[in-house]
Design an enzyme around this catalytic site. Structure first.
Site, PDB file in Angstrom:
ATOM      1  N   GLY A  11       0.791  -1.222   0.000  1.00 49.51           N
ATOM      2  CA  GLY A  11       0.000   0.000   0.000  1.00 49.51           C
ATOM      3  C   GLY A  11       0.825   1.275   0.000  1.00 49.51           C
ATOM      4  O   GLY A  11       0.281   2.364  -0.170  1.00 49.51           O
ATOM      5  N   CYS A  12       2.132   1.170   0.165  1.00 53.51           N
ATOM      6  CA  CYS A  12       3.006   2.352   0.162  1.00 53.51           C
ATOM      7  C   CYS A  12       3.121   2.875  -1.269  1.00 53.51           C
ATOM      8  O   CYS A  12       3.537   2.147  -2.175  1.00 53.51           O
ATOM      9  CB  CYS A  12       4.384   1.984   0.703  1.00 53.51           C
ATOM     10  SG  CYS A  12       5.606   3.310   0.547  1.00 53.51           S
ATOM     11  N   GLY A  13       2.754   4.134  -1.475  1.00 56.39           N
ATOM     12  CA  GLY A  13       2.792   4.739  -2.799  1.00 56.39           C
ATOM     13  C   GLY A  13       4.176   4.765  -3.409  1.00 56.39           C
ATOM     14  O   GLY A  13       4.344   4.485  -4.604  1.00 56.39           O
TER      15      GLY A  13
END
Length: 142
Positions: A11-13
């Site tokens: 989920g880390c951009g």
């Protein structure tokens, strides 16, 4: 092209952008969760090489931002134990290609090491969390 094992925070951009750069360069990517890996000192330590202990840490981690964990004050052993107990403390991504281990995503270092796509140059910072100004940027996705 390289077979890249890429440990990320799902989920880390920035991790998503980093993976997309590696895929665009033709690398075979094996993305794994940094948060659910069963780390030991022996499996985690190689990623940090000769870097000083304070550069092993994610400066955007809530416990670092709050001052609860101060990387400058830690020994290797204590740092590894803290990161194993709380993987959000680990600087991301961790990357393994064969028997070479690295932490972080410095574009020049990665390009020199395994190659990136020079036809799509990146000018943005892909290591600093864009949400680092928030009180608890890493807490939403674990």
């Amino acid at each position: 092209m390289a077979k890249v094992i890429f440990y990320e925070k799902p989920g880390c951009g920035n991790n998503t952008k980093q993976k997309n750069l590696l895929l665009a360069a033709g690398h075979d990517l094996d993305a794994r969760s940094l948060l659910t890996e069963s780390w030991t000192p022996e499996t985690l330590r190689p990623f940090f090489g000769k870097l000083p202990v304070n550069s092993w840490f994610n400066p955007s981690a809530p416990r670092i931002k709050s001052g609860e964990v101060i990387p400058d004050n830690l020994t290797e052993e204590t740092a590894l134990q803290l990161m194993i107990a709380d993987p959000l403390l680990i600087r991301r991504p961790l990357i393994q290609v064969g028997d070479i281990f690295r932490v972080g995503f410095d574009l020049e270092t990665i390009d020199t090491w395994i190659g990136l796509n020079p036809q799509n140059p990146v000018t943005e910072d892909l290591e600093t969390c864009p949400r680092s100004h928030e009180t608890n940027p890493c807490a939403t996705v674990q």
